[in-house]
Motif scaffolding. Structure first.
Motif, PDB file in Angstrom:
ATOM      1  N   VAL A 106      27.593   0.820   2.135  1.00  0.00           N
ATOM      2  CA  VAL A 106      29.037   0.381   1.546  1.00  0.00           C
ATOM      3  C   VAL A 106      28.705  -1.242   1.299  1.00  0.00           C
ATOM      4  O   VAL A 106      27.554  -1.775   1.618  1.00  0.00           O
ATOM      5  N   LEU A 107      29.497  -1.867   0.381  1.00  0.00           N
ATOM      6  CA  LEU A 107      29.259  -3.214   0.158  1.00  0.00           C
ATOM      7  C   LEU A 107      30.442  -3.930   1.055  1.00  0.00           C
ATOM      8  O   LEU A 107      31.567  -3.466   0.976  1.00  0.00           O
ATOM      9  N   GLY A 134      26.027  -9.848  11.358  1.00  0.00           N
ATOM     10  CA  GLY A 134      24.671  -9.081  10.650  1.00  0.00           C
ATOM     11  C   GLY A 134      25.265  -8.250   9.485  1.00  0.00           C
ATOM     12  O   GLY A 134      24.263  -7.310   9.147  1.00  0.00           O
ATOM     13  N   LEU A 135      26.424  -8.741   8.902  1.00  0.00           N
ATOM     14  CA  LEU A 135      26.662  -8.117   7.821  1.00  0.00           C
ATOM     15  C   LEU A 135      26.282  -8.709   6.431  1.00  0.00           C
ATOM     16  O   LEU A 135      26.366 -10.046   6.504  1.00  0.00           O
ATOM     17  N   ARG A 136      25.699  -8.051   5.359  1.00  0.00           N
ATOM     18  CA  ARG A 136      25.241  -8.681   4.356  1.00  0.00           C
ATOM     19  C   ARG A 136      26.367  -8.693   3.125  1.00  0.00           C
ATOM     20  O   ARG A 136      26.914  -7.514   2.822  1.00  0.00           O
ATOM     21  N   VAL A 137      27.020  -9.726   2.801  1.00  0.00           N
ATOM     22  CA  VAL A 137      28.098  -9.745   2.059  1.00  0.00           C
ATOM     23  C   VAL A 137      27.854  -9.728   0.396  1.00  0.00           C
ATOM     24  O   VAL A 137      26.813 -10.501   0.279  1.00  0.00           O
ATOM     25  N   THR A 138      28.875  -9.234  -0.400  1.00  0.00           N
ATOM     26  CA  THR A 138      28.742  -9.397  -1.652  1.00  0.00           C
ATOM     27  C   THR A 138      30.093  -9.992  -2.094  1.00  0.00           C
ATOM     28  O   THR A 138      31.292  -9.374  -1.974  1.00  0.00           O
ATOM     29  N   ARG A 139      29.838 -11.004  -2.980  1.00  0.00           N
ATOM     30  CA  ARG A 139      31.027 -11.904  -3.346  1.00  0.00           C
ATOM     31  C   ARG A 139      31.538 -10.991  -4.500  1.00  0.00           C
ATOM     32  O   ARG A 139      31.326 -11.641  -5.724  1.00  0.00           O
ATOM     33  N   VAL A 177      33.914  -2.281   1.804  1.00  0.00           N
ATOM     34  CA  VAL A 177      34.685  -2.771   3.065  1.00  0.00           C
ATOM     35  C   VAL A 177      35.135  -4.203   2.915  1.00  0.00           C
ATOM     36  O   VAL A 177      34.093  -5.143   2.702  1.00  0.00           O
ATOM     37  N   VAL A 178      36.396  -4.355   2.709  1.00  0.00           N
ATOM     38  CA  VAL A 178      37.063  -5.744   2.418  1.00  0.00           C
ATOM     39  C   VAL A 178      37.312  -6.396   3.868  1.00  0.00           C
ATOM     40  O   VAL A 178      37.749  -5.794   4.909  1.00  0.00           O
ATOM     41  N   VAL A 179      36.780  -7.591   3.874  1.00  0.00           N
ATOM     42  CA  VAL A 179      36.936  -8.618   5.126  1.00  0.00           C
ATOM     43  C   VAL A 179      37.391  -9.757   5.003  1.00  0.00           C
ATOM     44  O   VAL A 179      37.390 -10.332   3.983  1.00  0.00           O
ATOM     45  N   ASP A 180      38.095 -10.140   6.093  1.00  0.00           N
ATOM     46  CA  ASP A 180      38.906 -11.590   6.117  1.00  0.00           C
ATOM     47  C   ASP A 180      38.866 -12.073   7.524  1.00  0.00           C
ATOM     48  O   ASP A 180      38.280 -11.194   8.441  1.00  0.00           O
ATOM     49  N   ASP A 181      39.144 -13.165   7.591  1.00  0.00           N
ATOM     50  CA  ASP A 181      39.332 -13.777   8.825  1.00  0.00           C
ATOM     51  C   ASP A 181      40.378 -13.634   9.480  1.00  0.00           C
ATOM     52  O   ASP A 181      40.470 -12.876  10.724  1.00  0.00           O
ATOM     53  N   VAL A 182      41.653 -13.829   8.942  1.00  0.00           N
ATOM     54  CA  VAL A 182      43.178 -13.692   9.613  1.00  0.00           C
ATOM     55  C   VAL A 182      43.833 -12.786   8.806  1.00  0.00           C
ATOM     56  O   VAL A 182      44.205 -13.144   7.613  1.00  0.00           O
ATOM     57  N   VAL A 183      44.697 -11.746   9.359  1.00  0.00           N
ATOM     58  CA  VAL A 183      45.639 -11.230   8.515  1.00  0.00           C
ATOM     59  C   VAL A 183      46.768 -11.750   8.908  1.00  0.00           C
ATOM     60  O   VAL A 183      47.229 -11.900  10.377  1.00  0.00           O
ATOM     61  N   THR A 184      47.804 -12.122   8.231  1.00  0.00           N
ATOM     62  CA  THR A 184      49.208 -12.537   8.485  1.00  0.00           C
ATOM     63  C   THR A 184      49.935 -11.395   7.911  1.00  0.00           C
ATOM     64  O   THR A 184      50.536 -10.318   8.625  1.00  0.00           O
ATOM     65  N   THR A 185      50.427 -11.553   6.783  1.00  0.00           N
ATOM     66  CA  THR A 185      51.569 -10.528   6.194  1.00  0.00           C
ATOM     67  C   THR A 185      50.642  -9.244   5.542  1.00  0.00           C
ATOM     68  O   THR A 185      51.186  -8.221   5.345  1.00  0.00           O
ATOM     69  N   GLY A 186      49.353  -9.546   5.553  1.00  0.00           N
ATOM     70  CA  GLY A 186      48.452  -8.841   4.724  1.00  0.00           C
ATOM     71  C   GLY A 186      48.504  -8.841   3.381  1.00  0.00           C
ATOM     72  O   GLY A 186      47.755  -7.942   2.573  1.00  0.00           O
TER      73      GLY A 186
END
Length: 230
Positions: A106-107, A134-139, A177-186
């Protein structure tokens, strides 16, 4: 170029953390970046967060409250990037709940940081914590317009405010896989998923370091500023 500069800044900030005397980011205990008790409070306990508009379910490794909230604020507002290592297991746990034990390629795509926030901090928070995990991110996500200030907006207004603000590139036929730091309302994560799906990606999972607790009865969530000042 700015990615390389960001990594250099992160390394320098990490080094400074060992030179400059600091207090615990979680409780204020002197002469330690993070005391044992606050470190223990960051042990992952993944929770599901249903995103608006049928975008899917995100998994957050922590609840954005008490010690986790204070530590994340120390990273975002005070530039204490060394603390990202302590937050990394929470993001890894969220990603793990998304993917289970299935071995798939996955990216890992972070939600983008605004240019103003990047200039102010010198690093991108989701990218930083993902790399420490340890995740390789793709912007693959880029802003196409600046969303308005989210503070004071209801859930539906937030969703409308960020609608159409992102586009994705280079993900056709890929699992992400989409990643973020904080989810508020989403709302922001939902917009990220929309942009990725429209670009031909398959969403394999959605994860965050932490999710804000909901206020009773109001339907809103704490910490408006975390979706406003990315």
């Amino acid at each position: 170029m700015d990615d390389a500069a960001s990594i250099v800044r992160e390394t320098l900030f990490d080094a400074l953390a060992y030179i400059v005397a600091v207090d615990c980011a979680g409780c204020g205990e002197p002469d330690t970046a993070l005391c044992d008790a606050c470190r223990a409070a960051l042990d992952p306990a993944p929770v599901p967060v249903l995103l608006p508009g049928g975008a899917g379910t995100a998994w957050a490794g922590l609840t954005f409250d008490a010690e986790p909230a204070r530590v994340l604020r120390a990273v975002k507002e005070d530039g204490r990037v060394g603390l990202a290592r302590a937050l990394a297991p929470a993001l890894a746990a969220g990603v793990g709940r998304c993917l289970g034990w299935e071995a798939i390629e996955v990216l890992v795509v972070p939600v983008p940081t605004t240019r103003a926030s990047f200039r102010r901090r010198g690093f991108r928070v989701p990218d930083l914590i993902a790399r420490r995990a340890g995740l390789r991110v793709t912007r693959a996500l880029v802003p196409v317009r600046q969303a308005s200030d989210q503070r004071g907006l209801g859930r539906a207004e937030r969703r409308d405010n960020v609608a159409g603000s992102l586009r994705a590139r280079g993900v056709h036929g890929r699992r992400v896989v989409v990643v973020d730091d904080v989810v508020t309302t989403g709302a922001t994560l939902a917009e990220a998923c929309r942009a990725l799906r429209e670009a031909g990606a398959e969403i394999a999972g959605i994860a965050a370091v932490a999710a804000t607790p909901r206020r009773r009865g109001g339907g809103a969530e704490h910490s408006d500023a975390f979706e406003t000042h990315r």
